[in-house]
Scaffold this active site. Structure first.
Site, PDB file in Angstrom:
ATOM      1  N   SER A   1      72.896  89.677  56.618  1.00  0.00           N
ATOM      2  CA  SER A   1      74.158  89.368  57.305  1.00  0.00           C
ATOM      3  C   SER A   1      73.997  89.487  58.816  1.00  0.00           C
ATOM      4  CB  SER A   1      75.215  90.362  56.821  1.00  0.00           C
ATOM      5  OG  SER A   1      76.294  90.455  57.718  1.00  0.00           O
TER       6      SER A   1
ATOM      7  N   TYR B   1      77.381  98.931  56.436  1.00  0.00           N
ATOM      8  CA  TYR B   1      76.987  97.704  55.730  1.00  0.00           C
ATOM      9  C   TYR B   1      75.807  97.030  56.443  1.00  0.00           C
ATOM     10  CZ  TYR B   1      77.629  92.712  54.382  1.00  0.00           C
ATOM     11  OH  TYR B   1      77.467  91.418  53.966  1.00  0.00           O
TER      12      TYR B   1
ATOM     13  N   LYS C   1      71.970  96.439  55.070  1.00  0.00           N
ATOM     14  CA  LYS C   1      71.321  95.118  55.039  1.00  0.00           C
ATOM     15  C   LYS C   1      70.015  95.146  55.833  1.00  0.00           C
ATOM     16  CE  LYS C   1      74.306  92.528  52.655  1.00  0.00           C
ATOM     17  NZ  LYS C   1      73.932  91.965  51.337  1.00  0.00           N
TER      18      LYS C   1
HETATM   19  N1  LIG Z   1      80.620  85.738  52.597  1.00  0.00           N
HETATM   20  C1  LIG Z   1      80.068  85.951  53.782  1.00  0.00           C
HETATM   21  O1  LIG Z   1      80.626  85.593  54.849  1.00  0.00           O
HETATM   22  C2  LIG Z   1      78.728  86.633  53.851  1.00  0.00           C
HETATM   23  C3  LIG Z   1      78.084  86.695  55.089  1.00  0.00           C
HETATM   24  C4  LIG Z   1      76.845  87.334  55.155  1.00  0.00           C
HETATM   25  C5  LIG Z   1      76.272  87.882  54.016  1.00  0.00           C
HETATM   26  N2  LIG Z   1      76.920  87.830  52.821  1.00  0.00           N
HETATM   27  C6  LIG Z   1      76.263  88.432  51.658  1.00  0.00           C
HETATM   28  O2  LIG Z   1      76.110  87.451  50.662  1.00  0.00           O
HETATM   29  C7  LIG Z   1      76.227  88.042  49.367  1.00  0.00           C
HETATM   30  C8  LIG Z   1      77.305  87.358  48.556  1.00  0.00           C
HETATM   31  O3  LIG Z   1      78.504  87.364  49.329  1.00  0.00           O
HETATM   32  P1  LIG Z   1      79.906  86.974  48.699  1.00  0.00           P
HETATM   33  O4  LIG Z   1      80.759  86.512  49.836  1.00  0.00           O
HETATM   34  O5  LIG Z   1      79.686  86.126  47.513  1.00  0.00           O
HETATM   35  O6  LIG Z   1      80.419  88.431  48.275  1.00  0.00           O
HETATM   36  P2  LIG Z   1      81.307  88.807  47.001  1.00  0.00           P
HETATM   37  O7  LIG Z   1      81.866  90.157  47.299  1.00  0.00           O
HETATM   38  O8  LIG Z   1      82.232  87.715  46.674  1.00  0.00           O
HETATM   39  O9  LIG Z   1      80.208  88.927  45.833  1.00  0.00           O
HETATM   40  C9  LIG Z   1      79.397  90.068  45.649  1.00  0.00           C
HETATM   41  C10 LIG Z   1      79.276  90.290  44.158  1.00  0.00           C
HETATM   42  O10 LIG Z   1      78.442  91.443  43.930  1.00  0.00           O
HETATM   43  C11 LIG Z   1      78.996  92.111  42.815  1.00  0.00           C
HETATM   44  N3  LIG Z   1      78.583  93.521  42.806  1.00  0.00           N
HETATM   45  C12 LIG Z   1      79.010  94.504  43.638  1.00  0.00           C
HETATM   46  N4  LIG Z   1      78.448  95.668  43.288  1.00  0.00           N
HETATM   47  C13 LIG Z   1      77.665  95.422  42.209  1.00  0.00           C
HETATM   48  C14 LIG Z   1      76.844  96.245  41.391  1.00  0.00           C
HETATM   49  N5  LIG Z   1      76.723  97.571  41.615  1.00  0.00           N
HETATM   50  N6  LIG Z   1      76.174  95.663  40.374  1.00  0.00           N
HETATM   51  C15 LIG Z   1      76.307  94.338  40.149  1.00  0.00           C
HETATM   52  N7  LIG Z   1      77.055  93.521  40.885  1.00  0.00           N
HETATM   53  C16 LIG Z   1      77.739  94.055  41.908  1.00  0.00           C
HETATM   54  C17 LIG Z   1      80.491  91.970  42.979  1.00  0.00           C
HETATM   55  O11 LIG Z   1      81.144  92.191  41.728  1.00  0.00           O
HETATM   56  C18 LIG Z   1      80.618  90.560  43.491  1.00  0.00           C
HETATM   57  O12 LIG Z   1      80.842  89.653  42.433  1.00  0.00           O
HETATM   58  C19 LIG Z   1      76.507  89.516  49.610  1.00  0.00           C
HETATM   59  O13 LIG Z   1      75.276  90.216  49.550  1.00  0.00           O
HETATM   60  C20 LIG Z   1      77.045  89.547  51.011  1.00  0.00           C
HETATM   61  O14 LIG Z   1      76.803  90.795  51.618  1.00  0.00           O
HETATM   62  C21 LIG Z   1      78.139  87.194  52.723  1.00  0.00           C
END
Ligand SMILES: NC(=O)c1ccc[n+]([C@@H]2O[C@H](COP(=O)([O-])OP(=O)(O)OC[C@H]3O[C@@H](n4cnc5c(N)ncnc54)[C@H](O)[C@@H]3O)[C@@H](O)[C@H]2O)c1
Ligand SMILES: NC(=O)c1ccc[n+]([C@@H]2O[C@H](COP(=O)([O-])OP(=O)(O)OC[C@H]3O[C@@H](n4cnc5c(N)ncnc54)[C@H](O)[C@@H]3O)[C@@H](O)[C@H]2O)c1
Lengths: 327, 327
Positions: B127, B151, B155
């Protein structure tokens, strides 16, 4: 003032212990208590007898960090680590000791913070091994950390933890990326960096030294005394000017092998220089080539950290401290 | 080709699942099997029925990583995480899920590597939160990671682990620092970044949106489609050109709030823009001010990663995908 040294039986830990024993103070306050912890039982300095507690403990073990901080030291020097070669040879041991022990220590402090508001100054020793090739000739304070070893990875992760625990208010941390210590006292060892010290130490003792790399190789050095001074300085200063960036590359002397040899020649003459035997080792050269050569350490200089004045001064210090030197 | 998605029930995980189901292939090979894991049971796409296994599992639990990789997937997408706000509010949960789960996964892979030579491609989502102020206006690929949140710290530590496990040959990793996803589908949420999407999504749906920061605030964006494309691209390409630096900032669109609003005006007119209500929130501004504004992402571009063409294109994509839009 109560200080705790973790890794107190090591090369730097012993010197720091001696420095504290000699000055009897830290950060402008009298040193009332000193706790020494190492997996090897640390020696107790005579000057502080009665105020020193020495513990033999493996800091990666359950409860060891809690025991170490039970006296709620005001300053904690965290030097305990396995070095680069060992962390590379034994992957699990490197992570267990260099990463997990650091996290266990910070967690023990956090629990004491939550329970009683405890918030010690923590001085963490990081390393130039957090940097890996490709690197610019002079590395600034904003350079990304891309370690080329597991040891460097563990140190970089320790830096990140230190920053986050500090930002959250659990401790008051500062991480020092120490230059390569030169002249490292003691016997030649198998570390890839060993020759940087060996080509000074051995000839001064009338013994042959092997030089496995070309004279043009450049690196970043601090004397054992400078390293000790960095730690003592870090324990006492106001860290507010650092903001949230709590990890600093320490000032050093940038010298080539050729410049090292010239410094030796000035002090000990041609006879000493003749004891350096050139025996190129491509394996060692391949490792050394990925190492940093020089740094611009403005943030550390701004906080009052000072390098050795020159490589000649580093050699002179070694002679003064060990009695080694030209016949 | 067998792919595994960890965090498959999340916003990006669901889109990636759908993209794989639609193409039926990955990295130029037919997709024979797809394993979906999340703490919430992931939905199975019709198109791949019979080839999909869905598991509900907490990846921070003992043995969960081993079970997840039991089918020895060729490609592992590691998206499971708790987001910024939650990791900040619950310190222990953030470290347990974002750091420990990642390490447990890599360790499970390493054990399978030692036992059978297993060595999957691992695509890790990092991120922009690994970067923290003070930052230059345009951030290059060599910028130090100084996260200003737990966070971001987790990362950054995951990135370091990914590099080291890759360097040691246990896995073949690539870490993608995703831009802020915009327009994020769904309901408004409490995330500090929520308004970046809200000021487009809500007015297009005929609803009011609150803008808590000045129009001059600049940030770095990718559409959900671009993010999914990055992941698919990362799974298939040759990573040798990256050398040991396996973590990359992804290309994005740098836009100010004013530029977002102009894009909205071009598509949906004055009536939509009038639904944006300015309600300055100093607390949100203080957070947003520490965030990066723009990047020079040469390494990612060199590997063929491509940003959305413009903010207008990002809005158009949202309209096409959701059916939202000007009446
Ligand atoms: N959306 C953004 O703007 C963005 C930006 C940078 C990085 N990210 C990263 O991309 C990835 C996906 O993002 P997203 O927006 O889909 O997030 P999200 O929160 O929608 O999805 C994350 C998923 O991980 C699951 N999860 C959490 N803890 C868990 C555990 N202990 N065991 C199994 N599953 C677990 C959650 O249930 C969820 O479905 C994440 O790693 C996030 O940090 C997202
Ligand atoms: N010497 C250098 O050139 C240099 C350069 C950069 C950083 N450093 C760092 O500075 C610190 C001190 O370096 P040094 O040269 O004195 O190293 P050293 O190896 O001489 O000392 C480290 C000490 O830590 C102790 N230790 C190891 N594992 C332990 C455990 N599980 N529990 C308790 N104690 C344990 C060892 O017994 C040893 O006494 C280390 O963290 C090192 O990584 C050193």
């Amino acid at each position: 003032m109560h200080a705790l040294i973790l890794g107190a039986a090591g090369m730097i830990g012993r010197r720091l212990t001696d420095a504290l024993a000699q000055s009897g103070s830290l950060g402008g306050q009298a040193l009332d208590a000193l706790t020494l912890v190492d997996v090897v039982t640390p020696a107790v300095p005579d000057a502080l007898a009665g105020r020193v507690t020495a513990q033999a403990a493996d800091l990666s073990g359950t409860g060891a960090a809690e025991t170490a901080i039970a006296g709620r030291p005001d300053v904690i020097f965290h030097l305990a680590a396995v070095v680069s070669g060992e962390a590379e040879a034994d992957f699990e041991k490197g992570y267990r000791i260099n990463l997990d022990s650091t996290r266990l220590l910070f967690e023990a402090i956090r629990q004491a913070h939550l329970a009683e508001g405890y918030r010690p100054r923590v001085v963490f020793t990081s390393s130039l091994a957090v940097f890996g090739a490709p690197l610019p000739p002079v590395i600034g304070d904003d350079m990304i950390l891309t370690p080329a070893s597991s040891y460097g990875t563990q140190k970089a992760m320790g830096e990140l933890l230190l920053s986050d625990y500090t930002r959250r208010g659990f401790l008051d941390g500062i991480g020092l990326r120490l230059p390569t210590i030169c002249v490292r006292p003691g016997k030649p060892n198998k570390a890839a960096s060993g020759f940087f010290s060996g080509i000074i130490r051995e000839p001064l003792a009338g013994q042959e030294a092997v030089l496995p790399v070309p004279d043009t190789v450049r690196h970043w050095f601090a004397s054992p005394r400078a390293a000790t001074d960095f730690l003592v300085h870090a324990a006492g200063i106001d860290l507010a000017p650092l903001g949230q960036r709590r990890n600093l590359t320490m000032p050093g002397v940038s010298a080539t092998v050729a410049e090292e040899i010239e410094a030796l020649r000035r002090v000990a003459g041609e006879r000493a220089v003749a004891l350096i035997r050139r025996e190129p080792d491509p394996a060692i050269l391949r490792i050394i080539e990925t190492w940093p050569e020089a740094f611009a350490t403005e943030r550390a200089l701004g906080l009052g950290f000072r390098a050795d004045p020159s490589f000649d001064a580093i050699v002179a210090l070694h002679i003064a401290e060990t009695g080694a030197g030209p016949a």
